[in-house]
Design an enzyme around this catalytic site. Sequence first.
Site, PDB file in Angstrom:
ATOM      1  N   ALA A  35       0.819  -1.211   0.000  1.00  9.18           N
ATOM      2  CA  ALA A  35       0.000   0.000   0.000  1.00  9.18           C
ATOM      3  C   ALA A  35       0.857   1.266   0.000  1.00  9.18           C
ATOM      4  O   ALA A  35       2.082   1.214   0.071  1.00  9.18           O
ATOM      5  CB  ALA A  35      -0.924  -0.025   1.204  1.00  9.18           C
ATOM      6  N   HIS A  36       0.179   2.399  -0.023  1.00 14.43           N
ATOM      7  CA  HIS A  36       0.883   3.690  -0.130  1.00 14.43           C
ATOM      8  C   HIS A  36       1.795   3.947   1.073  1.00 14.43           C
ATOM      9  O   HIS A  36       1.454   3.688   2.206  1.00 14.43           O
ATOM     10  CB  HIS A  36      -0.073   4.858  -0.327  1.00 14.43           C
ATOM     11  CG  HIS A  36      -1.268   4.921   0.540  1.00 14.43           C
ATOM     12  ND1 HIS A  36      -2.194   5.934   0.426  1.00 14.43           N
ATOM     13  CD2 HIS A  36      -1.716   4.115   1.532  1.00 14.43           C
ATOM     14  CE1 HIS A  36      -3.142   5.737   1.321  1.00 14.43           C
ATOM     15  NE2 HIS A  36      -2.880   4.660   1.987  1.00 14.43           N
ATOM     16  N   ASN A  37       2.970   4.498   0.744  1.00 15.96           N
ATOM     17  CA  ASN A  37       3.941   4.918   1.761  1.00 15.96           C
ATOM     18  C   ASN A  37       4.539   3.767   2.565  1.00 15.96           C
ATOM     19  O   ASN A  37       5.186   3.990   3.582  1.00 15.96           O
ATOM     20  CB  ASN A  37       3.345   5.961   2.721  1.00 15.96           C
ATOM     21  CG  ASN A  37       3.126   7.301   2.040  1.00 15.96           C
ATOM     22  OD1 ASN A  37       2.020   7.636   1.624  1.00 15.96           O
ATOM     23  ND2 ASN A  37       4.197   8.046   1.884  1.00 15.96           N
TER      24      ASN A  37
END
Lengths: 342, 342, 342
Positions: free
Chosen positions: B240-242
């Site tokens: 997922a993001h980051n």
Amino acid sequence: MEFTAQQIAELINGTVEGDTNQVIRDVSKIEEGRPETLTFLANPKYEQHIYNTEASVVIVNNNFKPEKPIKTTLIRVEDAYQALAKLLQLYESSLPKKTGIEQPSFINQSALMGDFVYIGAFAYISEKAKIGNNVQIWPGAFVGEDVEVGDDTIIYSGVKIYKHCKIGNSCIIHAGAVIGSDGFGFAPGPDGEYQKIPQVGNVILEDLVEIGANTTVDRATMGSTIVRKGAKIDNLVQIAHNVEIGANTVIAAQTGIAGSTKIGKNCMFGGQIGVAGHLKIADQVKVAAQSGIGKSVVKDGTVLMGSPAMDAMQYNKSYVMFRKLPAIYQQLQEIEKKVSEK
Amino acid sequence: MEFTAQQIAELINGTVEGDTNQVIRDVSKIEEGRPETLTFLANPKYEQHIYNTEASVVIVNNNFKPEKPIKTTLIRVEDAYQALAKLLQLYESSLPKKTGIEQPSFINQSALMGDFVYIGAFAYISEKAKIGNNVQIWPGAFVGEDVEVGDDTIIYSGVKIYKHCKIGNSCIIHAGAVIGSDGFGFAPGPDGEYQKIPQVGNVILEDLVEIGANTTVDRATMGSTIVRKGAKIDNLVQIAHNVEIGANTVIAAQTGIAGSTKIGKNCMFGGQIGVAGHLKIADQVKVAAQSGIGKSVVKDGTVLMGSPAMDAMQYNKSYVMFRKLPAIYQQLQEIEKKVSEK
Amino acid sequence: MEFTAQQIAELINGTVEGDTNQVIRDVSKIEEGRPETLTFLANPKYEQHIYNTEASVVIVNNNFKPEKPIKTTLIRVEDAYQALAKLLQLYESSLPKKTGIEQPSFINQSALMGDFVYIGAFAYISEKAKIGNNVQIWPGAFVGEDVEVGDDTIIYSGVKIYKHCKIGNSCIIHAGAVIGSDGFGFAPGPDGEYQKIPQVGNVILEDLVEIGANTTVDRATMGSTIVRKGAKIDNLVQIAHNVEIGANTVIAAQTGIAGSTKIGKNCMFGGQIGVAGHLKIADQVKVAAQSGIGKSVVKDGTVLMGSPAMDAMQYNKSYVMFRKLPAIYQQLQEIEKKVSEK
């Protein structure tokens, strides 16, 4: 399409109970039935809907006994679900079939093409590929070097088949599936970094295999990853290198089978199951969704549940107790107190 | 290919035990060995097969002591699995390599192309993309605006890389993987509807990263989602993001890492693991398949299992008891009865 | 971009606390803040970072009370996360938008195209498809026969939409997603082999739906698989045939919903959840990651956890006891001994 109830009954070897001349123009689900549509009742969970469906004709099993009055026409058959399958197959086969080679597509001159193929635009057929008769390869699909695709197989849009894989006759591979990507094999080095083990095997799908959308089937390290005749694999399933899936085994979505595991024939796997590597699973084994199998299963017909998986009935009994654990703990403390006081 | 056992041994710094002139024409798995093939024995689970394999030559570890007579020729090496890796790498590097730009492909005129690249038909290279030397971009892959792809990287068919992402040197991205899709970020509004948080960051894959088929790596909301040098990610994994994945960490198929979690280096994650968001996982952490990690892990080398995950040995002990729960409950009731009767 | 803190505050209806003229040139995460960047604090977990972030301006909630001195400029707003969403949306809408039809692409002459569309190279638009205004269809996407795509919808690279599906207005479908692949329906035959049930329904995505990368949404057997207005579906999710997802329901990555299940509106599903088929889930239901739902949920707002799922608080209590099981067992044996000795 437009048929009468009688015409439908003849197609599926059924008997009409009600208006033999009732006209059918479409199909519908029993709970969303509309007039002049045909529906079916196979799962008893949906029986309630037959008493007020708006569908005009319902296919039911011969042994169906209504508990209330029914206003629709019935067609009784041996097996309602199979009869539905047959009818819908007749319908599908009546639709015009894609053929011809759309442009721009890319067909290497060394590829061998069967008769009556459909090659969609932006499809790519690599060197030495062999494409059977009546094969459909939809737009944007990729067929690698030396890949064989058997007769009557459908390869939907965006499927990617790596080199040397063999696809049988009458297979269906849904959009986005990847066949023959590298198995996940790395040799750990002294400094914690990994050396890739090139994966020089392939994937074999035998006849009548269906592969779901965005499912991945990795090529073998050496030898073949094999999906046997008639196996049906749902969407987003992971089949690792050197796995073998037995004939007529069905595997629901998001299940993953780790490397070198062999699964028997006629098994039924629910969704989101994990199976560890290097195992052997017997025939007719049934596994509940989300189970995790860490050991080989030697007995045909075993029914498993849980992670790590155990006999499904035993799991259910243990899980009932798991729910009660706080009360059990409480009870235990009270007994302890009583015993200590004495 | 055709080699003698002696020639093979020299390539991998091994010593032949048996017929140094034995001819090798192919490789095989030890349990499916065929004459004139080379195989290996690294996993002790497969030792039984060495005593009756049809393979002509088997690579084994120096410290392998047969328990029965062996008829095949052996090549002894320090590490059989690494030796196999090396041999197969030599084999792969001997195969002809794709180069050149097939037509039709789409290369924006502002893209910078390295030397000796392969751009397959229907591949799309967007404006300001920078493609390194010896890069292979297979048919139907999409490389977004301002994307950088380092030297010697292979991007297989149908990979999609969104804008601004940076791919290192010597990476392999398997078919259907998506790099840089939007992170899953929405701000809830007063009426239960959601406002999209545009994701303006990117994804960075450092050198020597391998990404499996149909795996998804989301771009950061702001900043970067990072997969560090040498990390190996299997098929159908969600990052997922980051998120940040440490160097030389390996993650098996269908595992998911939620937003902003940082995973250390040299970790080993099994398949179908879930890791919650905003956590920090130490180095050398090992996690069993299907575990669920809901808390940060501070101690290097921790071994986890279960959902929610706990120390793996503790989990196994608890799970043994879980299996016994119905019996435990029974025992408790009997004690209760006894105690009450007294 | 270049703005002052005051200009930003006016865009999001906030008040500046500190240097109204502070210049902003980019955005950053609070823990990776750089000078002349704007960041935000919404999740209290990240509060520690506000006291030493290098970011020049931080958007915070009106009710934020610093516990230590802060050196950055603050912009106070009603809801920091929503304000961020709005700002980033303004930024995104300021970027140049793709329009025009790139070549080579394939657009059937019977397809209807709206105004200001973008059709990327190698995109394929089938017969009778209807594409709305301002629609973006990125390179290599496939739009099937008779598919409708509403205004302002974005279909990223490599998305595949099978025939007859309907996509609403302002939807976003991420790369590699498959919409309308066949549901997994087979009728078992007498010899263990399976007859395919052709899937003659479709998929309907209502307005403002977002579908994640490599997610699969199967077409209905009959009727429609429906994702209602404003629902947000993450990556690698499986939505089976005849499922219905309620309005504004969010579903995190790798969750799977089995056939014919209806999920209510405003639900929140974590990642890797499995939901069995033929269930009905109420509104505002929250489900923890990796849970398995095997029964219908009738009460709105239920919070579930575990596999099989139960009330989340109850699950946590049971799981605390699960961890203690070896000790509980030990205690039980000791009591037994004591009781027997008396």
